[in-house]
Enzyme design. Structure first.
Site, mmCIF file in Angstrom:
data_model
loop_
_atom_site.group_PDB
_atom_site.id
_atom_site.type_symbol
_atom_site.label_atom_id
_atom_site.label_comp_id
_atom_site.label_asym_id
_atom_site.label_seq_id
_atom_site.Cartn_x
_atom_site.Cartn_y
_atom_site.Cartn_z
ATOM 1 N N TYR A 82 -3.149 0.213 -3.627
ATOM 2 C CA TYR A 82 -1.903 -0.456 -3.994
ATOM 3 C C TYR A 82 -2.148 -1.280 -5.267
ATOM 4 C CZ TYR A 82 2.150 -3.484 -3.472
ATOM 5 O OH TYR A 82 3.311 -4.179 -3.677
ATOM 6 N N ARG A 107 1.487 -24.503 9.819
ATOM 7 C CA ARG A 107 0.598 -23.799 8.893
ATOM 8 C C ARG A 107 -0.647 -23.275 9.597
ATOM 9 N NH1 ARG A 107 -2.821 -26.215 6.367
ATOM 10 N NH2 ARG A 107 -1.661 -28.076 5.799
ATOM 11 N N LYS A 119 6.722 -3.270 5.082
ATOM 12 C CA LYS A 119 7.092 -1.869 4.903
ATOM 13 C C LYS A 119 7.575 -1.263 6.227
ATOM 14 C CE LYS A 119 5.658 -2.704 0.766
ATOM 15 N NZ LYS A 119 4.305 -2.371 0.337
ATOM 16 N N ASP A 158 -6.567 -0.682 4.670
ATOM 17 C CA ASP A 158 -5.157 -1.033 4.545
ATOM 18 C C ASP A 158 -4.378 0.146 5.127
ATOM 19 O OD1 ASP A 158 -2.512 -1.267 3.688
ATOM 20 O OD2 ASP A 158 -3.044 -2.186 1.774
HETATM 21 C C1 LIG Z 1 3.297 -3.139 -0.242
HETATM 22 C C2 LIG Z 1 1.864 -2.934 0.004
HETATM 23 C C3 LIG Z 1 0.972 -4.012 -0.005
HETATM 24 C C4 LIG Z 1 1.418 -5.417 -0.303
HETATM 25 O O1 LIG Z 1 2.294 -5.895 0.652
HETATM 26 P P1 LIG Z 1 3.375 -7.053 0.373
HETATM 27 O O2 LIG Z 1 3.948 -7.296 1.712
HETATM 28 O O3 LIG Z 1 4.342 -6.506 -0.623
HETATM 29 O O4 LIG Z 1 2.611 -8.206 -0.188
HETATM 30 C C5 LIG Z 1 -0.359 -3.762 0.250
HETATM 31 N N1 LIG Z 1 -0.798 -2.510 0.497
HETATM 32 C C6 LIG Z 1 0.028 -1.444 0.512
HETATM 33 C C7 LIG Z 1 -0.521 -0.100 0.784
HETATM 34 C C8 LIG Z 1 1.388 -1.616 0.258
HETATM 35 O O5 LIG Z 1 2.207 -0.558 0.256
#
Ligand SMILES: *Cc1c(COP(=O)(O)O)cnc(C)c1O
Length: 395
Positions: free
Chosen positions: A112, A59, A209, A184
């Site tokens: 998001y 962890r 992604k 992000d």
């Molecule tokens: C999918 C996504 C997230 C969240 O990611 P997870 O891996 O699904 O928790 C955050 N920001 C953006 C822009 C995303 O496309």
């Protein structure tokens, strides 16, 4: 039988590791161990103090996460990045690791969905007020800043309307007010944009992604420019238990090796598909930052330098009935609210990510029942064009 010690079941458990080999494995080993044995209390002490490098408990960190983090660091030009169990864990670790009660946050108004929810529903519960503002207009972001503002959270390309934020304006604003700029970078990826090169203090990814790219792991990444911020974020991740599984990290590392190739191909496909869609009957409009008719095309060119990515959106004439017909006509295209997979996926914000909004709110943002978002994959472009011709013909 009974006096042959090797056959005693209780000796099985003495773990002996791998056989010796003068040659080494080419592939990163998968290390699922939760615990690590140290050789003495002195050594363990030194590990905790940091004078000796050694893992203790998964962890708190493990090698498969570190291998993956160093590779994403390399892509982002970051340092000391950490892998989390999801992209949202990375977003949460930054916010809860760096903020305290009374701090104020300004967020982009098209973040998001779960990030928006974190800002509007969760942070206020902990006494952290937030404001949302339009990141395509640095002036409205400036108006949202208060003397308590500590952090700005933005995405460069918004989801699903693909508007392009005024990153230079926002970075100048953050500098001027001494506010942390958190980007992000999931949609743009480090091939499109490297936030650290343009004034960001913290970079976040949903590794789920494009970076991992195969829709088979859920992971996040976060890196901060400042070492103190990195420590605060890492400590929060370990405390809150946001650590990823070694297996997921190992899978994502494998996916990451082809990320630049996948990105090139998916982007070329997206560019061609956007132009193709624009010429199909029944398509009212197409949004792709690389097209001259995109509302932020000039800014996209300046910030992304032609790396416009694999995401596009389009609107068809009609309502829910036409939307249903279009999707039903192409079962070979995954109708799924995700992005960045090797295969093309189509999503319908009105029935998924933006279902919580009223039809009026959606209409005001240009995403009615006929609005679709496409995460373009790496298929043969001729097949993709044919799929969308077939989809539109059904409308
Ligand atoms: C999918 C996504 C997230 C969240 O990611 P997870 O891996 O699904 O928790 C955050 N920001 C953006 C822009 C995303 O496309």
């Amino acid at each position: 039988m009974t006096d042959r010690p090797n056959s005693r079941p209780d000796t099985l458990i003495r773990r002996t590791g791998f056989p010796d080999s003068v040659s080494r494995a080419v592939v990163t080993p998968l290390q699922p161990s939760v615990v690590y044995a140290s050789s003495s209390p002195d050594q363990l002490d030194a590990q905790y103090e940091g004078s000796l490098k050694g893992y203790t408990y998964a962890r708190e960190g493990h090698p498969n996460a570190d291998v993956l983090a160093r590779k994403i660091d390399m892509l982002e030009g970051g340092e000391g990045g950490v892998i989390t169990g999801s992209g949202m864990a990375a977003v949460t670790a930054v916010l809860l690791g760096l903020l305290k009660k009374g701090d104020h946050v300004v967020g982009g108004d098209q973040l998001y969905g779960r990030s928006l929810r974190m800002l509007t529903r969760d942070l206020p519960r902990f006494g952290i007020p937030t404001s949302l503002a339009d990141p395509t207009d640095a002036e409205t972001m400036a108006d949202a800043i208060t003397p308590d503002t500590k952090l700005i959270l933005v995405e460069l390309v918004s989801n699903p309307t693909l508007r392009v934020a005024d990153m230079d304006g926002i970075a100048a604003l953050a500098r001027q007010h001494g506010v942390l700029l958190v980007v992000d970078n999931t949609f743009t990826t480090p091939i499109g944009y490297r936030p650290f090169d343009h004034g960001a203090d913290v970079v976040i990814h949903s590794v789920t992604k494009l970076l991992a790219g195969h829709s088979d792991v859920t992971l996040g990444y976060v890196s901060a420019r400042d070492a103190g911020h990195r420590t605060a974020i890492c400590d929060f991740i370990a405390t809150a238990g946001m650590t990823p599984s070694p297996y997921d990290c190992w899978m994502a590392e494998r996916g990451l090796y082809t990320f630049p190739l996948r990105f090139d191909r998916a982007e070329a496909n997206a560019r061609a598909l956007a132009d193709h869609l624009a010429g199909l009957p029944g398509v009212e409009s197409v949004l792709y930052p690389g097209r001259a008719d995109h509302p932020d095309h000039a800014r996209a060119q300046a910030l992304l330098g032609g790396r416009d990515g694999n995401m596009l959106s389009f609107t068809i004439s009609g309502g829910r009935a036409e939307a249903n017909r279009m999707i039903e006509a192409v079962p070979q295209l995954a109708f799924a609210p995700t992005l960045g997979d090797v295969g093309t996926t189509v999503s319908h914000p009105a029935s998924s990510s933006h279902r919580g909004m009223s039809p009026e709110e959606r209409a005001a943002r240009g995403m009615g029942e006929g609005f679709f978002r496409v995460s373009v994959g790496i298929e043969d472009i001729a097949l993709l064009k044919a799929d969308f011709r077939q989809a539109l013909a059904a409308v």
